[in-house]
Design an enzyme around this catalytic site. Sequence first.
Site, PDB file in Angstrom:
ATOM      1  N   LYS A 270       0.822  -1.216   0.000  1.00 21.90           N
ATOM      2  CA  LYS A 270       0.000   0.000   0.000  1.00 21.90           C
ATOM      3  C   LYS A 270       0.861   1.274   0.000  1.00 21.90           C
ATOM      4  CE  LYS A 270      -2.933   3.101   0.563  1.00 21.90           C
ATOM      5  NZ  LYS A 270      -4.321   3.357   0.605  1.00 21.90           N
TER       6      LYS A 270
ATOM      7  N   CYS B 118      -3.550  10.819   1.465  1.00 22.30           N
ATOM      8  CA  CYS B 118      -2.866   9.542   1.219  1.00 22.30           C
ATOM      9  C   CYS B 118      -1.480   9.754   0.630  1.00 22.30           C
ATOM     10  CB  CYS B 118      -3.684   8.697   0.249  1.00 22.30           C
ATOM     11  SG  CYS B 118      -5.409   8.634   0.669  1.00 22.30           S
TER      12      CYS B 118
HETATM   13  N1  SAJ Z   1      -1.813  14.679  -9.036  1.00 27.87           N
HETATM   14  C1  SAJ Z   1      -0.970  15.449  -9.822  1.00 27.87           C
HETATM   15  N2  SAJ Z   1      -0.595  14.958 -11.039  1.00 27.87           N
HETATM   16  C2  SAJ Z   1      -1.037  13.765 -11.507  1.00 27.87           C
HETATM   17  C3  SAJ Z   1      -1.892  12.986 -10.700  1.00 27.87           C
HETATM   18  C4  SAJ Z   1      -2.264  13.466  -9.458  1.00 27.87           C
HETATM   19  O1  SAJ Z   1      -0.539  16.537  -9.445  1.00 27.87           O
HETATM   20  O2  SAJ Z   1      -0.676  13.412 -12.629  1.00 27.87           O
HETATM   21  C5  SAJ Z   1      -2.209  15.178  -7.695  1.00 27.87           C
HETATM   22  C6  SAJ Z   1      -3.711  15.389  -7.539  1.00 27.87           C
HETATM   23  O3  SAJ Z   1      -4.113  16.630  -8.034  1.00 27.87           O
HETATM   24  C7  SAJ Z   1      -3.856  15.273  -6.034  1.00 27.87           C
HETATM   25  C8  SAJ Z   1      -2.807  14.227  -5.649  1.00 27.87           C
HETATM   26  O4  SAJ Z   1      -1.911  14.184  -6.745  1.00 27.87           O
HETATM   27  O5  SAJ Z   1      -3.528  16.497  -5.390  1.00 27.87           O
HETATM   28  C9  SAJ Z   1      -3.354  12.846  -5.394  1.00 27.87           C
HETATM   29  O6  SAJ Z   1      -4.425  12.508  -6.260  1.00 27.87           O
HETATM   30  P1  SAJ Z   1      -4.667  11.062  -6.880  1.00 27.87           P
HETATM   31  O7  SAJ Z   1      -5.897  11.127  -7.681  1.00 27.87           O
HETATM   32  O8  SAJ Z   1      -3.443  10.605  -7.574  1.00 27.87           O
HETATM   33  O9  SAJ Z   1      -4.825  10.087  -5.623  1.00 27.87           O
HETATM   34  P2  SAJ Z   1      -5.703  10.117  -4.253  1.00 27.87           P
HETATM   35  O10 SAJ Z   1      -4.832  10.687  -3.177  1.00 27.87           O
HETATM   36  O11 SAJ Z   1      -7.039  10.721  -4.431  1.00 27.87           O
HETATM   37  O12 SAJ Z   1      -5.895   8.527  -3.995  1.00 27.87           O
HETATM   38  C10 SAJ Z   1      -4.741   7.706  -3.888  1.00 27.87           C
HETATM   39  C11 SAJ Z   1      -4.890   6.505  -4.846  1.00 27.87           C
HETATM   40  N3  SAJ Z   1      -3.609   5.831  -4.963  1.00 27.87           N
HETATM   41  C12 SAJ Z   1      -3.056   5.567  -6.180  1.00 27.87           C
HETATM   42  O13 SAJ Z   1      -3.557   5.897  -7.222  1.00 27.87           O
HETATM   43  C13 SAJ Z   1      -1.760   4.804  -6.139  1.00 27.87           C
HETATM   44  C14 SAJ Z   1      -5.955   5.554  -4.319  1.00 27.87           C
HETATM   45  O14 SAJ Z   1      -6.014   4.383  -5.103  1.00 27.87           O
HETATM   46  C15 SAJ Z   1      -5.661   5.183  -2.858  1.00 27.87           C
HETATM   47  O15 SAJ Z   1      -6.641   4.305  -2.335  1.00 27.87           O
HETATM   48  C16 SAJ Z   1      -5.680   6.451  -2.060  1.00 27.87           C
HETATM   49  O16 SAJ Z   1      -4.611   7.287  -2.532  1.00 27.87           O
HETATM   50  C17 SAJ Z   1      -5.478   6.105  -0.591  1.00 27.87           C
HETATM   51  O17 SAJ Z   1      -6.476   6.053   0.141  1.00 27.87           O
HETATM   52  O18 SAJ Z   1      -4.346   5.802  -0.190  1.00 27.87           O
END
Ligand code: SAJ
Length: 400
Positions: free
Chosen positions: A206, A260
């Site tokens: 995780k 996360c």
């Molecule tokens: N972000 C960027 N650039 C990108 C992708 C995301 O700047 O190309 C930023 C987003 O704007 C945001 C942050 O990253 O601020 C995180 O967003 P996210 O959509 O990547 O992920 P979370 O935090 O909403 O959810 C994550 C997920 N983990 C992965 O994709 C590996 C989810 O599957 C997990 O269950 C969750 O964390 C968790 O609960 O840990």
Amino acid sequence: MITSAKICVLGLGYIGLPTSAIMAAKGFQVLGIDVNPKVVETINNGRIHITEPDLDLFVRAAVQSGRLRASLTPEAADVFIIAVPTPFKEGKKPEMSFVEQATQAICPVLQPGNLVILESTSPPQTCKKIIGPILEKAGFRPGKDIFVAHCPERVLPGQIMREVVENDRVIGGLTPESAEKAREIYGTFVTGQIHITDSTTAEMVKLVENSFRDVNIAFANELSIICETLNLNVWELIKLANLHPRVSILRPGPGVGGHCIAVDPWFIVDACPQEARLIKTARIVNDSKPDFVVTRIKQAAERFKKPVIGIFGLSYKQDIDDLRESPALKIAHRVSEEKLGQMYVCEPFIKSHADFELMEAEKLLRLADIIVLLVPHRQFKNFDRELLKPKIVIDTCGIW
Ligand code: SAJ
């Protein structure tokens, strides 16, 4: 039938509540525990205290069917699922007191043969070194008379109700038998594949998933900073580089938010401070991105006597109302504290905010001298480009 098992879920937040509601829908008798009396009351009334698409429907149905009930104190059950928060505390050290308290809270009602499942994102060896010893102190033999497994949640906020069912799950047992017991339970509602391992590997899986994403976003964010210095368009650069069959660069943004990805990598850094150099640097790069954006706004504001600054987006990512650890929120606070101009905020997913005056998109678009795009919400994508033309535009997400 396995679904006749009684389930007790500790922590009725973004993970515990959806899991409880889905399990109740599958026929389990579910008792949800939360330390907050308001949360308990809300759920017992068939309502919810968090925002997540479709969760309200599931909870209402589960409570009406009599299969979901909430309480402040655990009761005897066959399976206990711990889904409490694991934030970090000072020094970016994991705050494990909620997991410890939840484990202690179930000890008085535990019976030999019960299964304890940890869903909370946790540092390596939590099952072995935190949960196991608490159970031992209460007179049990973890892995022998009480089965213990870690099954980390992996759902994406905004998609939880679908992903809690469809995602693959990794289950790590304190013993192989513990993992098999947990597989039987998850097998009743998970349509994705279930992969079995040991508890410490599951804990690391995780953390590694979220660190992988953090490191890759840090790479994109670092490129966006390098491109400023070199006066290049980072979006064009990434688009062209991504044409290579083995290159897939993520999107730069104003920073990384949520509870996360901005948190979990620190658990690996805390466990292995000497070794986790790249993971730590990625965190530092992503955490520094809001400052970089504020500096750009400051430079733009210096060109005006009394600039009107329009902030578009406050949430931590697009199309949701979640403000936790939001870089956009950090930036808005800084712009306001440093009095860089008259600031208004447009955030279509929330109705009001204690610290900021919210304004409707088109009005702000016309009024502002400097337009700062911080979250690529769908409502912002089709803005009239003619309105943007005379403005200074700082598009941190590259949607325009
Ligand atoms: N972000 C960027 N650039 C990108 C992708 C995301 O700047 O190309 C930023 C987003 O704007 C945001 C942050 O990253 O601020 C995180 O967003 P996210 O959509 O990547 O992920 P979370 O935090 O909403 O959810 C994550 C997920 N983990 C992965 O994709 C590996 C989810 O599957 C997990 O269950 C969750 O964390 C968790 O609960 O840990």
